[in-house]
Design an enzyme around this catalytic site. Sequence first.
Site, short mmCIF file in Angstrom:
data_model
loop_
_atom_site.label_atom_id
_atom_site.label_comp_id
_atom_site.label_asym_id
_atom_site.label_seq_id
_atom_site.Cartn_x
_atom_site.Cartn_y
_atom_site.Cartn_z
N GLY A 1 -6.07 -5.59 12.77
CA GLY A 1 -5.50 -4.57 13.63
C GLY A 1 -5.35 -3.25 12.87
O GLY A 1 -5.40 -3.21 11.64
N CYS A 2 -5.14 -2.18 13.62
CA CYS A 2 -5.04 -0.86 12.99
C CYS A 2 -3.79 -0.72 12.14
O CYS A 2 -3.86 -0.30 10.98
CB CYS A 2 -5.12 0.24 14.06
SG CYS A 2 -3.96 0.03 15.44
N TYR A 3 -2.64 -1.08 12.70
CA TYR A 3 -1.41 -1.00 11.90
C TYR A 3 -1.46 -1.92 10.68
O TYR A 3 -1.12 -1.49 9.56
CB TYR A 3 -0.19 -1.37 12.76
CG TYR A 3 0.31 -0.29 13.68
CD1 TYR A 3 0.74 0.94 13.19
CD2 TYR A 3 0.39 -0.50 15.05
CE1 TYR A 3 1.22 1.93 14.03
CE2 TYR A 3 0.87 0.47 15.91
CZ TYR A 3 1.29 1.69 15.40
OH TYR A 3 1.76 2.66 16.24
#
Length: 344
Positions: A147-149
Amino acid sequence: MKVGIVGATGYGGLELIRFLHNHSAVEQIELFTSSEEGVVFSSKFGHLVQIADTPLQKIDYDILTQYDVVFTSTPSGVTSELLPPLVGKGPKLIDLSGDFRLKDPTSYETWYGKKAAPLTSIQQSVYGLTEWNTASIQQATLIANPGCYPTAVLLALLPLLKEQLIDPNFLVIDAKSGISGAGNKPSQATHFSETNENFSIYKMNTHQHIPEIEQAISMFADVDTTITFNTHLVPMTRGILATTYAPVLPGITEEQLVACLQTAYEKHPFVRVVTDSNSLATNRVKGSNYCDILVKVDSRTNRATIVSVIDNLVKGAAGQAIQNMNVQFDLPQTTGLDVVPFFI
């Protein structure tokens, strides 16, 4: 290589096209859809006229097995059913959704509120945090792109946790993202009138990336911990800035933290360790596959402030997916990704 993209009409899919179009090892890009078969792609996205004047194709397993790589950039809950029949049938599979990231199906169903993928497929998947899992990625058939985070947070924290320089029991993470992280489907939460000149918290203490971050910390730093993690929506299009606060262990200095990060990433082209806070901002990495990291220690509180920035659509999605593809095919990791950030 012959590449297929399922879910090309989302922001992640568009970024895959942007980078793969100039990738020296990619000869053919085909786009697949579940609902818009026959629609000429550039008629939906005018910036791709004479670049992607190809019709969207119906998802067909017999056709997909003929590709070298299939990227899936779909909402969570789609690839858990779509990809298992393709595993081991020919193409390398790189999934940008969250369906194969969590190794515990019960955890996935709790945090995502959807039915988990078959356990055998989950077990076959490899977590694609490129800088930390290169050897496994090289051998993988199915990659769960992070995921991005988690990408922003983990790249900053893992070296410090692995070398036991910060206390893993008190990790407080304050993360902020641009609106593109919510995808391109209109909603009240991402409406211009709701987001312009506004700053809000969302999914307070319930974000689905929490178990992903904790799982990866256990996997790569051999530390079992729970984190406080909250996310905020910033009125900008691209970018993530993640700030972690952590107690520094006794006798550890700021210089040691910086040196640890520099040593960890000295051979990794897309991670830059900066020492001047004026050099760290989301527009320093916008449109690129870079992750910039800064760490400072407050001697008064003996706490470290660890900050990282990425472009959520590139290093947080499409760029890292292509970086993983490069690893799988024994190409330089920078192939197709060696671009200068937009800056403005």
